[in-house]
Design an enzyme around this catalytic site. Structure first.
Site: not given
Ligand code: MRU
Length: 343
Positions: A53, A229, A239
């Protein structure tokens, strides 16, 4: 955070080029990718060279600034750029937050847009540092912590959200142990979280995604900390796919389930988790896996039965009642009380 003794941020801007750690190559290769214009930066987000995020947000802010530098006088061009940046990935709230801020700043001047993008990146790093300090207070010496996906420094500009309290606890001399869910299909836990924890000398094991409930049933998990997210105003948390299952199991076994996220991840206009758009990604992420061959060259192999198709929702929503507390840079909140910090 340090890589081989050198301090890095996940993303930064040099002149009008956005520089990023190439996350698709980690942990097998450490490489900096350089995106020279906003279109290249859009591709960086959609292909997950950058992900997570806060890192997506900072990158999107820089992309918006790049568009102003490219042709800030052409309103149609800048508007189209905004649309393209916002279409790269739908779920992470930080992307929309950053684009809106830089776009507004760009109405004053190109210089303001660039400065705003930098400010967003700096704020993200500072917020994550604060999350670490506050979250550390929840971690007891000797704690076994499970985490899902990667919400470490690679997912933000620096420090991370879910892993920031872990790093703070480790640095303050506490004994901490992390179970890193592998996080199918893209393996952010097995690849990125494990790589980060190794760099920081935090004891850990990668576990299959479906091992969490088993470990909880054996009393091997003291607490769960995940990132987010997007968080809705009512405290529902989007998430990485698989988070919801962990939260349900944690509730059953009476294990605290914490979400760590900067306030910039809260979407106060989104009344409940039902309104959070869930990204559907390409089926090949499920059907194929990538890893190095004997010579270290990354190869893709098919793991799904030939002829079968796959479903690939990238996120799920955990209802607020399953969340023990949300650790933000502005304090630790009962999810139902988040609305009290609406700016
Ligand atoms: O699809 P991604 O790798 O962008 O996913 C987002 C994330 O990294 C996760 O959902 C995470 O646990 C939260 S965002 C810091």
């Amino acid at each position: 955070m340090k890589v081989a003794g050198k301090n890095y941020r996940t993303v930064w801007m040099e002149d009008n080029t956005v520089c990023l750690i190439e996350q698709n190559l980690l942990p097998f290769e450490f490489k900096i990718f350089r995106a020279k214009n906003y279109r290249e930066t859009c591709t960086v987000i959609s292909t997950m060279i950058v992900r997570g995020a806060g890192a997506i947000g900072a990158t999107a802010g820089y992309a918006m600034a790049q568009a102003f530098v490219e042709d800030g006088d052409d309103i149609a061009f800048v508007k189209k750029a905004r649309e393209e940046i916002e279409n790269t990935r739908p779920t992470a709230q930080n992307l929309f937050y950053a684009v809106e801020r830089v776009y507004s700043a760009g109405q004053i001047s190109v210089q303001q847009a660039v400065e705003e993008a930098q400010k967003i990146a700096d704020e993200d790093a500072a917020a994550c540092k604060k999350i670490g300090e506050l979250g550390n207070e929840l971690i007891r010496d000797g704690a076994n912590i499970e985490t899902h996906c990667n919400a470490g420094w690679l997912a933000f500009v620096d420090y991370g959200s879910a892993l920031s309290p872990v790093y703070a606890a480790h640095r303050s001399g506490k004994q901490v142990f992390v179970y890193a869910d592998e996080t199918r299909p893209r393996g952010q836990g097995a690849r990125l979280t494990a790589w980060e924890l190794q760099n920081e000398n935090v004891e850990h094991l990668i576990i299959p995604d479906n091992a969490g409930a088993h470990l909880m049933s054996q009393g091997k998990v003291d607490m769960i900390i995940v990132g987010s997210d997007r968080i809705a105003a009512n405290g529902d948390v989007a998430n990485k796919i698989g988070t919801l299952e962990k939260a349900i199991a944690a509730k059953y076994y009476g294990i605290p389930f914490y979400v760590a996220a900067p306030v910039s991840t809260i979407d106060f206009d989104c009344t409940s988790g039902k309104d959070i758009p869930i990204e559907q990604r390409h089926e090949d992420e499920v059907l194929y896996q990538t890893g190095p061959d004997a010579k270290g060259k990354l190869q893709q192999i098919r793991i799904g039965s030939p002829g079968s198709n796959a479903l690939n929702p990238a996120f799920d929503v955990t209802p607020a009642e399953l969340v023990t507390a949300i650790i933000t840079d502005k304090g630790i909140f009962n999810p139902r009380e988040l609305i009290t910090i609406k700016p």
